[in-house]
Design a protein around this motif. Structure first.
Motif, short mmCIF file in Angstrom:
data_model
loop_
_atom_site.label_atom_id
_atom_site.label_comp_id
_atom_site.label_asym_id
_atom_site.label_seq_id
_atom_site.Cartn_x
_atom_site.Cartn_y
_atom_site.Cartn_z
N VAL A 30 -9.95 0.37 3.94
CA VAL A 30 -9.11 0.56 2.76
C VAL A 30 -9.72 1.69 1.92
O VAL A 30 -10.92 1.67 1.61
CB VAL A 30 -9.02 -0.73 1.92
N PRO A 75 0.84 -1.21 0.00
CA PRO A 75 0.00 0.00 0.00
C PRO A 75 0.87 1.26 0.00
O PRO A 75 1.95 1.26 0.58
CB PRO A 75 -0.78 -0.11 1.32
N VAL A 112 -4.25 2.03 3.36
CA VAL A 112 -4.98 1.26 4.37
C VAL A 112 -4.86 1.95 5.72
O VAL A 112 -3.86 2.61 6.01
CB VAL A 112 -4.50 -0.21 4.45
#
Ligand code: MN
Length: 284
Positions: free
Chosen positions: A128, A64, A246
């Protein structure tokens, strides 16, 4: 719907897809779920399907852009670790970042690092980001969440660099706390992403942690000091949020630090969140 990142058997590579029933995943293309997160309503044409039993589920997002987390977001957890009662009107969310290399997926083993012998568990709901933004208003913040998954914010409670250190400066404690969040594998998440439309109220979910089958944490997201919406809105004042970022939303009471019991090689952690499945990781 439930979306997953997975590895095909052999050297079939990393793919993402939709879990269509208990036994099948419909393939949507190469790479992880970042490919579809911005627009889950406009999924590409399926390119085949695989029996779930034949693929290995991975973290929904492998690297991420940001792994955001929040400390001290459940009052009982604050108190069990020696903190005072927090007056929400007088504080702001205690956001911090974990490196993308900390991400680990369902079933992945998590190593006890040489620099941090006291390793602890933290069961968490993970939001998310689906639609990015800056200075997102509170009342539309949840529209920026693409989905939810389960997280384990694994934490080193004591750092040991192999030499004596002066500990009088409170910043030493702060950086030890922060550095204990960084080791490889310490941001476990999965087993899949449940899209936000299936989680109408993220503040009404049970969050539990079992270690070797024994329940250690049992909370619900209604106990959060700052809600998911408040965390998203606040984070977006500090930085631009992007699809695939996230956000670990904090852990309820029952961490090992409170009882002085930490993880050892062979221990198995199982996190459950209502409707999101279960995330299992063994320690090595
Ligand atoms: Mn945490």
């Amino acid at each position: 719907m439930k979306l997953a990142t997975y590895r095909l058997p052999g050297d079939g590579g990393v793919r993402h897809g939709r879990i269509t029933d208990a036994a099948t995943v419909t393939d949507l293309g190469p790479g992880d779920l970042s490919a579809v997160l911005g627009a889950p309503d406009a999924l590409p044409e399926p390119s085949g399907e695989h029996p779930l039993a034949e693929v290995t589920l991975l973290a929904p997002l492998l690297r991420p852009g940001k792994v955001l987390a929040v400390a001290a977001n459940y009052q009982e957890h604050v108190e069990e670790t020696g903190g005072d009662r927090l007056d929400k009107s007088r504080i702001s969310p205690r956001l911090f970042l974990k490196p993308a290399t900390a991400v680990s997926g369902p079933g992945e083993e998590i190593a006890i690092p040489s620099v941090s012998p006291q390793v602890d568990w933290e069961a968490e709901l993970v939001a998310v980001i689906g639609r990015g933004g800056k200075d997102i208003p509170l009342d539309s913040a949840l529209e920026h969440v693409g989905g939810y998954t389960i997280g384990n914010d694994v934490s080193g409670r004591k750092m040991d660099y192999g030499h004596e250190r002066d500990t009088g400066d409170p910043m030493v404690g702060f950086f030890d706390w922060l550095n204990g969040k960084w080791p490889d594998g310490f941001a476990a998440m999965g087993p899949y992403l449940t899209t936000a439309d299936e989680v109408p109220d993220p503040q009404k979910l049970d969050v539990t942690m079992e270690v070797n089958g024994r329940v250690r944490q049992q909370g619900d997201t209604g106990q959060m000091i700052f809600s998911v919406a408040e965390l998203v809105a606040f984070a977006s004042r500090l930085m631009t949020l992007e699809p695939g970022d996230v956000l670990y939303t904090g852990t309820p009471a029952g961490v090992g630090l409170a009882s002085g019991e930490f993880l050892s090689a062979g221990d198995e952690m199982t996190v459950r969140v209502t409707g999101l499945g279960s995330l299992v990781n063994r320690v090595r």
